[in-house]
Design a protein around this motif. Structure first.
Motif, mmCIF file in Angstrom:
data_model
loop_
_atom_site.group_PDB
_atom_site.id
_atom_site.type_symbol
_atom_site.label_atom_id
_atom_site.label_comp_id
_atom_site.label_asym_id
_atom_site.label_seq_id
_atom_site.Cartn_x
_atom_site.Cartn_y
_atom_site.Cartn_z
ATOM 1 N N GLN A 163 41.655 -50.038 18.417
ATOM 2 C CA GLN A 163 40.940 -48.793 18.688
ATOM 3 C C GLN A 163 41.351 -48.264 20.050
ATOM 4 O O GLN A 163 41.149 -48.938 21.069
ATOM 5 C CB GLN A 163 39.434 -49.002 18.628
ATOM 6 C CG GLN A 163 38.643 -47.715 18.715
ATOM 7 C CD GLN A 163 37.191 -47.885 18.301
ATOM 8 O OE1 GLN A 163 36.660 -48.990 18.263
ATOM 9 N NE2 GLN A 163 36.547 -46.772 17.959
ATOM 10 N N LYS A 207 39.574 -42.500 19.634
ATOM 11 C CA LYS A 207 40.074 -42.573 18.259
ATOM 12 C C LYS A 207 39.271 -43.578 17.450
ATOM 13 O O LYS A 207 38.597 -44.454 18.000
ATOM 14 C CB LYS A 207 41.553 -42.956 18.255
ATOM 15 C CG LYS A 207 42.466 -41.914 18.873
ATOM 16 C CD LYS A 207 43.926 -42.271 18.672
ATOM 17 C CE LYS A 207 44.845 -41.201 19.213
ATOM 18 N NZ LYS A 207 46.274 -41.519 18.979
ATOM 19 N N GLU A 208 39.388 -43.460 16.138
ATOM 20 C CA GLU A 208 38.698 -44.409 15.268
ATOM 21 C C GLU A 208 39.477 -45.723 15.199
ATOM 22 O O GLU A 208 40.686 -45.767 15.443
ATOM 23 C CB GLU A 208 38.551 -43.818 13.862
ATOM 24 C CG GLU A 208 37.615 -42.628 13.801
ATOM 25 C CD GLU A 208 37.312 -42.209 12.374
ATOM 26 O OE1 GLU A 208 36.493 -41.296 12.207
ATOM 27 O OE2 GLU A 208 37.894 -42.790 11.446
ATOM 28 N N ARG A 209 38.734 -46.774 14.856
ATOM 29 C CA ARG A 209 39.375 -48.068 14.673
ATOM 30 C C ARG A 209 40.344 -47.988 13.498
ATOM 31 O O ARG A 209 40.020 -47.409 12.462
ATOM 32 C CB ARG A 209 38.316 -49.131 14.421
ATOM 33 C CG ARG A 209 38.833 -50.550 14.323
ATOM 34 C CD ARG A 209 37.704 -51.533 14.261
ATOM 35 N NE ARG A 209 36.935 -51.548 15.510
ATOM 36 C CZ ARG A 209 35.902 -52.350 15.743
ATOM 37 N NH1 ARG A 209 35.514 -53.215 14.808
ATOM 38 N NH2 ARG A 209 35.259 -52.309 16.889
ATOM 39 N N GLU A 210 41.538 -48.561 13.666
ATOM 40 C CA GLU A 210 42.523 -48.489 12.591
ATOM 41 C C GLU A 210 43.077 -49.867 12.266
ATOM 42 O O GLU A 210 43.198 -50.744 13.147
ATOM 43 C CB GLU A 210 43.672 -47.541 12.957
ATOM 44 C CG GLU A 210 44.508 -47.960 14.130
ATOM 45 C CD GLU A 210 45.730 -47.059 14.330
ATOM 46 O OE1 GLU A 210 45.983 -46.180 13.487
ATOM 47 O OE2 GLU A 210 46.452 -47.273 15.323
#
Length: 124
Positions: A39, A43-46
């Motif tokens: 993360q 931003k979103e966790r990917e």
């Protein structure tokens, strides 16, 4: 109590390498899948990479395929993420996680246990 403890993060120049480790304890993980997520700020966790503990099957996000390698050490209950040719866009907090058998390897919602994370910073 299940614990996942990450280590190995740090600051590295673009093109460099780092090796992250995740030590698992508190239960038997032989039927679990292990994953790495990251993360970045804002931003979103990917999803980054995953491995099935028993079969050793591996999965990667397109953005890291060919540069990152996930592996496991059954004897030490440890999962590693070897990261080569790092890029500034790889900068993030990296978390390891464990999911029960049958969960979707790419979905953070299917992971039951999470580590606290380790910071990876790649300078240009």
């Amino acid at each position: 109590q299940v614990q996942l403890v990450e280590s190995g993060g740090g600051l590295v120049q673009a093109g460099g390498s780092l090796r992250l480790s995740c030590a698992a304890s508190g239960r038997t993980f032989s039927s679990y899948g292990m994953g790495w997520f990251r993360q970045a700020p804002g931003k979103e966790r990917e999803f980054v990479a995953a491995i099935n503990w028993s079969s050793g099957s591996t999965f990667y996000a397109d953005s890291v395929k060919g540069r990152f390698t996930i592996s496991r050490d059954n004897a030490k209950n440890t999962v590693h993420l070897q990261m080569n040719n790092l890029k500034p866009e790889d900068t993030a907090v990296y978390h390891c996680a464990a999911r029960p058998y049958g969960g979707r390897y790419y979905s953070s919602a299917d992971y039951d246990y999470w580590g606290q994370g380790t910071q990876v910073t790649v300078s240009s």
